[in-house]
Design an enzyme around this catalytic site. Structure first.
Site, PDB file in Angstrom:
ATOM      1  N   SER A 141     -25.978  31.820  21.746  1.00 13.18           N
ATOM      2  CA  SER A 141     -25.598  30.694  22.700  1.00 13.18           C
ATOM      3  C   SER A 141     -24.222  30.336  22.978  1.00 13.18           C
ATOM      4  CB  SER A 141     -26.721  29.501  22.355  1.00 13.18           C
ATOM      5  OG  SER A 141     -26.526  29.071  20.878  1.00 13.18           O
ATOM      6  N   GLU A 184     -21.515  27.248  23.934  1.00  8.83           N
ATOM      7  CA  GLU A 184     -21.361  25.792  24.352  1.00  8.83           C
ATOM      8  C   GLU A 184     -20.097  25.540  25.042  1.00  8.83           C
ATOM      9  OE1 GLU A 184     -21.992  23.045  21.176  1.00  8.83           O
ATOM     10  OE2 GLU A 184     -20.153  21.909  21.462  1.00  8.83           O
ATOM     11  N   ARG A 211     -26.556  12.033  17.505  1.00  4.18           N
ATOM     12  CA  ARG A 211     -26.228  10.679  17.488  1.00  4.18           C
ATOM     13  C   ARG A 211     -25.065  10.369  18.258  1.00  4.18           C
ATOM     14  NH1 ARG A 211     -23.759   7.906  12.582  1.00  4.18           N
ATOM     15  NH2 ARG A 211     -21.830   9.143  13.176  1.00  4.18           N
ATOM     16  N   ASP A 261     -20.859   9.991  17.995  1.00  4.67           N
ATOM     17  CA  ASP A 261     -20.022   8.899  17.382  1.00  4.67           C
ATOM     18  C   ASP A 261     -19.318   7.999  18.531  1.00  4.67           C
ATOM     19  OD1 ASP A 261     -19.559  10.186  14.767  1.00  4.67           O
ATOM     20  OD2 ASP A 261     -18.712  11.928  15.888  1.00  4.67           O
ATOM     21  N   ALA A 273     -29.841   9.942  14.913  1.00  6.83           N
ATOM     22  CA  ALA A 273     -30.499  10.971  15.633  1.00  6.83           C
ATOM     23  C   ALA A 273     -31.943  11.224  15.534  1.00  6.83           C
ATOM     24  CB  ALA A 273     -29.712  12.542  15.392  1.00  6.83           C
ATOM     25  N   HIS A 301     -22.065  15.862   6.327  1.00  2.65           N
ATOM     26  CA  HIS A 301     -21.521  15.080   7.600  1.00  2.65           C
ATOM     27  C   HIS A 301     -20.441  14.027   6.799  1.00  2.65           C
ATOM     28  CE1 HIS A 301     -21.532  11.817  10.142  1.00  2.65           C
ATOM     29  NE2 HIS A 301     -21.419  12.623  11.274  1.00  2.65           N
ATOM     30  N   ARG A 342     -35.273  14.711   8.014  1.00  2.00           N
ATOM     31  CA  ARG A 342     -36.073  13.698   8.785  1.00  2.00           C
ATOM     32  C   ARG A 342     -35.838  14.134  10.181  1.00  2.00           C
ATOM     33  NH1 ARG A 342     -35.643   8.715   6.155  1.00  2.00           N
ATOM     34  NH2 ARG A 342     -33.279   9.461   5.391  1.00  2.00           N
ATOM     35  N   GLN A 393     -22.640  22.424  12.578  1.00  2.80           N
ATOM     36  CA  GLN A 393     -21.086  22.138  12.709  1.00  2.80           C
ATOM     37  C   GLN A 393     -20.437  23.390  12.260  1.00  2.80           C
ATOM     38  OE1 GLN A 393     -18.702  21.096  13.905  1.00  2.80           O
ATOM     39  NE2 GLN A 393     -18.773  18.842  13.338  1.00  2.80           N
ATOM     40  N   PHE A 439      -8.855  18.457  14.480  1.00  5.11           N
ATOM     41  CA  PHE A 439     -10.189  18.118  14.798  1.00  5.11           C
ATOM     42  C   PHE A 439     -11.102  18.239  13.519  1.00  5.11           C
ATOM     43  CE2 PHE A 439     -14.339  19.444  16.727  1.00  5.11           C
ATOM     44  CZ  PHE A 439     -14.818  18.375  17.093  1.00  5.11           C
ATOM     45  N   HIS A 488     -24.141  30.279  17.398  1.00  2.00           N
ATOM     46  CA  HIS A 488     -23.787  29.465  18.653  1.00  2.00           C
ATOM     47  C   HIS A 488     -22.247  29.359  18.650  1.00  2.00           C
ATOM     48  CE1 HIS A 488     -24.391  25.949  21.249  1.00  2.00           C
ATOM     49  NE2 HIS A 488     -23.540  25.366  20.520  1.00  2.00           N
TER      50      HIS A 488
HETATM   51  P1  FAD Z   1     -27.441  12.080  12.593  1.00  2.00           P
HETATM   52  O1  FAD Z   1     -28.186  13.148  12.001  1.00  2.00           O
HETATM   53  O2  FAD Z   1     -27.957  10.817  12.716  1.00  2.00           O
HETATM   54  O3  FAD Z   1     -26.202  11.813  11.069  1.00  2.00           O
HETATM   55  C1  FAD Z   1     -25.115  11.036  11.011  1.00  2.00           C
HETATM   56  C2  FAD Z   1     -24.981  10.480   9.661  1.00  2.00           C
HETATM   57  O4  FAD Z   1     -25.863   9.417   9.400  1.00  2.00           O
HETATM   58  C3  FAD Z   1     -24.948  11.606   8.853  1.00  2.00           C
HETATM   59  O5  FAD Z   1     -24.049  11.338   7.619  1.00  2.00           O
HETATM   60  C4  FAD Z   1     -26.631  11.376   8.162  1.00  2.00           C
HETATM   61  O6  FAD Z   1     -26.552  11.764   6.656  1.00  2.00           O
HETATM   62  C5  FAD Z   1     -26.820  10.085   8.296  1.00  2.00           C
HETATM   63  N1  FAD Z   1     -27.962   9.602   8.518  1.00  2.00           N
HETATM   64  C6  FAD Z   1     -28.895  10.258   9.235  1.00  2.00           C
HETATM   65  N2  FAD Z   1     -30.125   9.521   9.526  1.00  2.00           N
HETATM   66  C7  FAD Z   1     -29.831   8.461   8.573  1.00  2.00           C
HETATM   67  C8  FAD Z   1     -30.934   7.366   8.156  1.00  2.00           C
HETATM   68  N3  FAD Z   1     -32.089   7.410   8.645  1.00  2.00           N
HETATM   69  N4  FAD Z   1     -30.567   6.703   7.162  1.00  2.00           N
HETATM   70  C9  FAD Z   1     -29.040   6.626   6.727  1.00  2.00           C
HETATM   71  N5  FAD Z   1     -28.151   7.640   7.287  1.00  2.00           N
HETATM   72  C10 FAD Z   1     -28.618   8.656   7.918  1.00  2.00           C
HETATM   73  N6  FAD Z   1     -20.958  14.625  19.595  1.00  2.00           N
HETATM   74  C11 FAD Z   1     -21.143  14.378  20.731  1.00  2.00           C
HETATM   75  O7  FAD Z   1     -20.610  13.070  20.984  1.00  2.00           O
HETATM   76  N7  FAD Z   1     -21.303  14.928  21.880  1.00  2.00           N
HETATM   77  C12 FAD Z   1     -21.973  16.245  21.750  1.00  2.00           C
HETATM   78  O8  FAD Z   1     -22.492  16.951  22.758  1.00  2.00           O
HETATM   79  C13 FAD Z   1     -22.126  16.690  20.429  1.00  2.00           C
HETATM   80  N8  FAD Z   1     -22.361  17.811  20.340  1.00  2.00           N
HETATM   81  C14 FAD Z   1     -22.541  18.516  19.067  1.00  2.00           C
HETATM   82  C15 FAD Z   1     -23.193  19.615  18.853  1.00  2.00           C
HETATM   83  C16 FAD Z   1     -23.327  20.086  17.382  1.00  2.00           C
HETATM   84  C17 FAD Z   1     -24.117  21.461  17.446  1.00  2.00           C
HETATM   85  C18 FAD Z   1     -23.100  19.361  16.343  1.00  2.00           C
HETATM   86  C19 FAD Z   1     -22.980  20.080  15.065  1.00  2.00           C
HETATM   87  C20 FAD Z   1     -22.295  18.276  16.513  1.00  2.00           C
HETATM   88  C21 FAD Z   1     -21.864  17.576  17.758  1.00  2.00           C
HETATM   89  N9  FAD Z   1     -21.604  16.321  18.145  1.00  2.00           N
HETATM   90  C22 FAD Z   1     -21.588  15.989  19.425  1.00  2.00           C
HETATM   91  C23 FAD Z   1     -20.950  15.516  16.919  1.00  2.00           C
HETATM   92  C24 FAD Z   1     -22.220  14.654  16.472  1.00  2.00           C
HETATM   93  O9  FAD Z   1     -22.597  13.550  17.466  1.00  2.00           O
HETATM   94  C25 FAD Z   1     -21.703  13.702  15.166  1.00  2.00           C
HETATM   95  O10 FAD Z   1     -21.220  14.966  14.254  1.00  2.00           O
HETATM   96  C26 FAD Z   1     -22.200  12.702  14.866  1.00  2.00           C
HETATM   97  O11 FAD Z   1     -21.249  11.959  13.907  1.00  2.00           O
HETATM   98  C27 FAD Z   1     -23.427  12.616  13.990  1.00  2.00           C
HETATM   99  O12 FAD Z   1     -24.531  13.149  14.994  1.00  2.00           O
HETATM  100  P2  FAD Z   1     -25.729  13.734  14.345  1.00  2.00           P
HETATM  101  O13 FAD Z   1     -26.546  13.917  15.616  1.00  2.00           O
HETATM  102  O14 FAD Z   1     -25.807  14.687  13.501  1.00  2.00           O
HETATM  103  O15 FAD Z   1     -26.276  12.199  13.693  1.00  2.00           O
END
Ligand code: FAD
Length: 287
Positions: A16, A18, A107, A109, A123, A149, A164, A176, A216, A266
């Site tokens: 895929s 991006e 999630r 940032d 997320a 992360h 989770r 990542q 980055f 990807h």
């Molecule tokens: P989460 O899974 O929520 O994790 C974030 C942090 O919180 C981690 O440290 C985790 O350990 C911690 N955590 C998770 N759940 C809990 C909980 N219940 N209690 C306590 N701690 C917890 N960003 C964008 O803005 N737009 C995009 O389009 C985008 N695309 C991406 C695509 C990919 C493939 C990747 C790998 C990243 C992408 N990102 C994007 C970046 C991403 O949004 C950031 O890395 C962000 O900081 C974390 O997102 P996440 O979904 O992994 O968050």
């Protein structure tokens, strides 16, 4: 839930690409040309990033619309930080009505100085919400971090948090980017020990501009190994040497990942076809 054509394809790696949503008419045109070239590689889907806080909402939607109109599978990224449930529900309905079948749920940032977290903190809450609202309609991808992360309390916590997201209903994950294959294999093995069976597809970042990548990488917690960093730094403005070295390293990484059982790759294309095409060609993958 699988979108593969038939069961015989189950062992075929899934590729895929991006993109980010372009900001200018020239960017839109350039991306259309990039897409045309990369479409020849017959990827499973093209995904389009989403600026946290909704900053690219319209442009992401428009890019997805264009990809869909060209007849390709399009997967919008959707980040929940700063969003309300109503907001997310509306976007899910729009994508569902457009016939979109895959979403990358994140999630995001919060940009510094930007208001409140909104109604979702992590997320996994977004994944649960998508399932509650739309059942099994979407194949949900989530992010995974083989080098962990940067905000995770510990490596183990990060894996539990990843678990989770899968437990909340995600089907598969994209990582990542990383340049150390061992971190990926270790991460996958540890996830399997925790009972996570979902496919974890490595995210591959071709190296185009080293200074930009270094900045980055520091921010997102992806490591550029010292030997690579020092070599790339040594090339300075010699773009040709950077390109040749980067291609060697990233091709070798992809080869090792696929041989070691990665379910696909990807590519973070940065809206350019050439770096991905070069790696593809050197991997000897079909066109
Ligand atoms: P989460 O899974 O929520 O994790 C974030 C942090 O919180 C981690 O440290 C985790 O350990 C911690 N955590 C998770 N759940 C809990 C909980 N219940 N209690 C306590 N701690 C917890 N960003 C964008 O803005 N737009 C995009 O389009 C985008 N695309 C991406 C695509 C990919 C493939 C990747 C790998 C990243 C992408 N990102 C994007 C970046 C991403 O949004 C950031 O890395 C962000 O900081 C974390 O997102 P996440 O979904 O992994 O968050």
């Amino acid at each position: 839930m699988s979108h593969r054509a038939n069961e015989n394809d189950m062992n075929k790696p899934l590729f895929s690409f991006e993109f980010f949503p372009p900001q200018t008419p020239e960017g839109v045109e350039k991306l259309a040309a990039t897409r045309k070239q990369l479409a020849q590689l017959k990827p499973e889907f093209f995904s389009v990033t989403f600026g946290a806080g909704g900053s690219t909402q319209d442009r992401t939607l428009e890019t997805i619309r264009q990809i869909k109109a060209e007849g390709y599978n399009a997967a919008p990224h959707l980040s929940c930080i700063g969003a309300t449930r109503d907001n997310i529900r509306a976007m899910l309905n729009t994508y569902k009505d457009m016939g979109i079948k895959r979403i990358v749920a994140l999630r995001g940032d919060l940009p510094s100085g930007m208001g409140s977290i909104g109604e979702f903190q992590y997320a996994n809450e977004l994944v649960s919400f998508i399932r509650a609202q739309t059942g099994e309609h979407f194949h949900i991808e989530v992010a995974a971090y083989p080098e962990f992360h940067p905000q995770a309390k510990s490596a183990h916590d990060d894996m539990l948090n990843f678990k989770r997201k899968i437990a909340a209903g995600a089907n598969s994950a994209i990582t990542q980017y990383f340049y150390n294959a061992d971190s990926y294999f270790y991460f996958v093995e540890e996830c399997r020990k925790l009972g996570v069976t979902a496919p974890i597809v490595p995210g591959i970042m071709p190296i185009v501009k080293f200074a930009q990548l270094a900045r980055f990488s520091d921010a997102c917690g992806a490591e550029i190994p010292r030997w690579m960093r020092r070599t790339l730094e040594g090339y300075g403005d010699d773009a040709e040497s950077v390109r040749a070295f980067a291609q060697d390293v990233v091709t070798a990484l992809c080869e090792r990942l696929l041989k070691g059982g990665a379910p696909g790759l990807h590519f973070y294309t940065l809206n350019q076809a050439a770096p991905t095409l070069a790696i593809w060609q050197r991997l000897g993958l079909p066109r």
